[in-house]
Design a protein around this motif. Structure first.
Motif, PDB file in Angstrom:
ATOM      1  N   THR A 150       0.846  -1.181   0.000  1.00  0.00           N
ATOM      2  CA  THR A 150       0.000   0.000   0.000  1.00  0.00           C
ATOM      3  C   THR A 150       0.891   1.244   0.000  1.00  0.00           C
ATOM      4  O   THR A 150       2.118   1.139   0.135  1.00  0.00           O
ATOM      5  CB  THR A 150      -0.903   0.014   1.241  1.00  0.00           C
ATOM      6  OG1 THR A 150      -0.057   0.080   2.412  1.00  0.00           O
ATOM      7  CG2 THR A 150      -1.753  -1.246   1.307  1.00  0.00           C
ATOM      8  N   THR A 152       1.087   3.435   2.320  1.00  0.00           N
ATOM      9  CA  THR A 152       1.714   3.486   3.645  1.00  0.00           C
ATOM     10  C   THR A 152       2.855   2.488   3.732  1.00  0.00           C
ATOM     11  O   THR A 152       3.919   2.782   4.305  1.00  0.00           O
ATOM     12  CB  THR A 152       0.675   3.187   4.738  1.00  0.00           C
ATOM     13  OG1 THR A 152      -0.388   4.138   4.650  1.00  0.00           O
ATOM     14  CG2 THR A 152       1.307   3.261   6.122  1.00  0.00           C
ATOM     15  N   LEU A 155       5.927   3.873   2.026  1.00  0.00           N
ATOM     16  CA  LEU A 155       6.563   4.929   2.819  1.00  0.00           C
ATOM     17  C   LEU A 155       7.343   4.339   3.993  1.00  0.00           C
ATOM     18  O   LEU A 155       8.465   4.768   4.285  1.00  0.00           O
ATOM     19  CB  LEU A 155       5.505   5.915   3.323  1.00  0.00           C
ATOM     20  CG  LEU A 155       4.883   6.825   2.264  1.00  0.00           C
ATOM     21  CD1 LEU A 155       3.776   7.677   2.877  1.00  0.00           C
ATOM     22  CD2 LEU A 155       5.944   7.724   1.626  1.00  0.00           C
ATOM     23  N   LEU A 156       6.752   3.350   4.671  1.00  0.00           N
ATOM     24  CA  LEU A 156       7.445   2.718   5.792  1.00  0.00           C
ATOM     25  C   LEU A 156       8.674   1.945   5.315  1.00  0.00           C
ATOM     26  O   LEU A 156       9.729   1.974   5.958  1.00  0.00           O
ATOM     27  CB  LEU A 156       6.489   1.781   6.532  1.00  0.00           C
ATOM     28  CG  LEU A 156       5.398   2.454   7.367  1.00  0.00           C
ATOM     29  CD1 LEU A 156       4.445   1.410   7.949  1.00  0.00           C
ATOM     30  CD2 LEU A 156       6.012   3.281   8.494  1.00  0.00           C
TER      31      LEU A 156
END
Length: 268
Positions: A150, A152, A155-156
């Motif tokens: 996803t 997110t 980004l992580l």
């Protein structure tokens, strides 16, 4: 009155000055990298070659324990961490060459701090590593890597990867200060290049000899690989990202303190 005003307003500008000097040093390091074609090509292409070797030479014989998952999907996170090690190794050599060549003394006469010089090397290393990472991901997508992360998750995963890039680059800078010659600096960085192998990068830890399990499970690279693999494939990651970031933070703080002490010792 004017002297009082000048003194009061000077400190806020100091961080900006230090940051701009670090940026200048980073630009210098990148220019040197472009001129050192052999080292640049090696740091960019060697991780790609290793990924292709593992996928096409060994991938068919390795059981990752993950059903319906191509080996390229399993191995890419490990290769990304391998990229970080190769890229950081060049930082040690570059710092050692600066120390040996006497350019540090010239920088100090210009009131450029050791922190700015080292931060410039680290910033340039991070940029080189991000380029190498993008290249590896591009080739991986061409040969079958299909991440399902996803926004997110991406980004992580980027946060974990950048944290390790910066931490390993600072550690490499400290090694460059510790070594007396560029050749020795390159040799000392072998440990960073070796760490991904006794981890879950290329095979599951459970497939290794029992005496190796403890080290493979608790060394700093394994949680980073598990975090990247889970985030990129949108699978449960547990506390792997936080363990990985804790390792990266510890390495970074230790390396920064060590490099500062070594720089002061070497430039007395």
């Amino acid at each position: 009155m004017s002297e009082t005003v000048t003194t009061a307003t000077a400190p806020p500008h100091e961080p900006l000055t230090s940051l701009s000097r670090a940026g200048t040093m980073a630009a210098r390091s990148l220019r040197i990298s472009r001129r050192n074609t052999d080292a640049l090509v090696t740091s960019l292409m060697l991780p790609v070659m290793l990924m292709l070797i593992f996928v096409y030479f060994f991938g068919g014989a390795i059981d990752t324990g993950i059903p319906h998952t191509a080996y390229v999907t399993y191995v890419v996170p490990g290769v990304l961490l391998l990229c970080a090690g190769f890229g950081a190794a060049t930082t040690a050599v570059a710092v050692s060459e600066d120390m040996k060549g006497g350019i540090i003394d010239r920088f100090r006469t210009l009131d450029i701090s050791g922190a700015a010089i080292l931060a410039g090397h680290v910033a340039a290393s991070t940029v080189r590593n991000l380029v190498s990472t993008a290249l590896v991901l591009g080739i991986a997508l061409l040969i079958g890597f299909r991440p399902t992360a996803t926004a997110t998750g991406w980004l992580l995963a980027l946060a974990v990867l950048v944290a390790y890039l910066v931490a390993l680059s600072w550690l490499s800078a400290a090694i460059g200060l510790l070594a007396r010659t560029p050749e020795a600096a390159g040799g000392f960085t072998f440990l960073m290049l070796f760490l991904p192998y006794p981890s879950s990068a290329f095979v599951p830890v459970d497939s290794m000899p029992a005496w190796l399990h403890g080290f493979a499970e608790h060394q700093p690279v394994t949680p980073a690989i598990e975090a990247l693999r889970g985030l990129l494939l949108d699978q449960p990651v547990g506390n792997s990202p936080w363990i990985a970031l804790t390792w990266a933070g510890g390495i970074l703080l230790t390396a920064m303190a060590l490099s500062g002490a070594l720089f002061r010792t070497r430039t007395r």
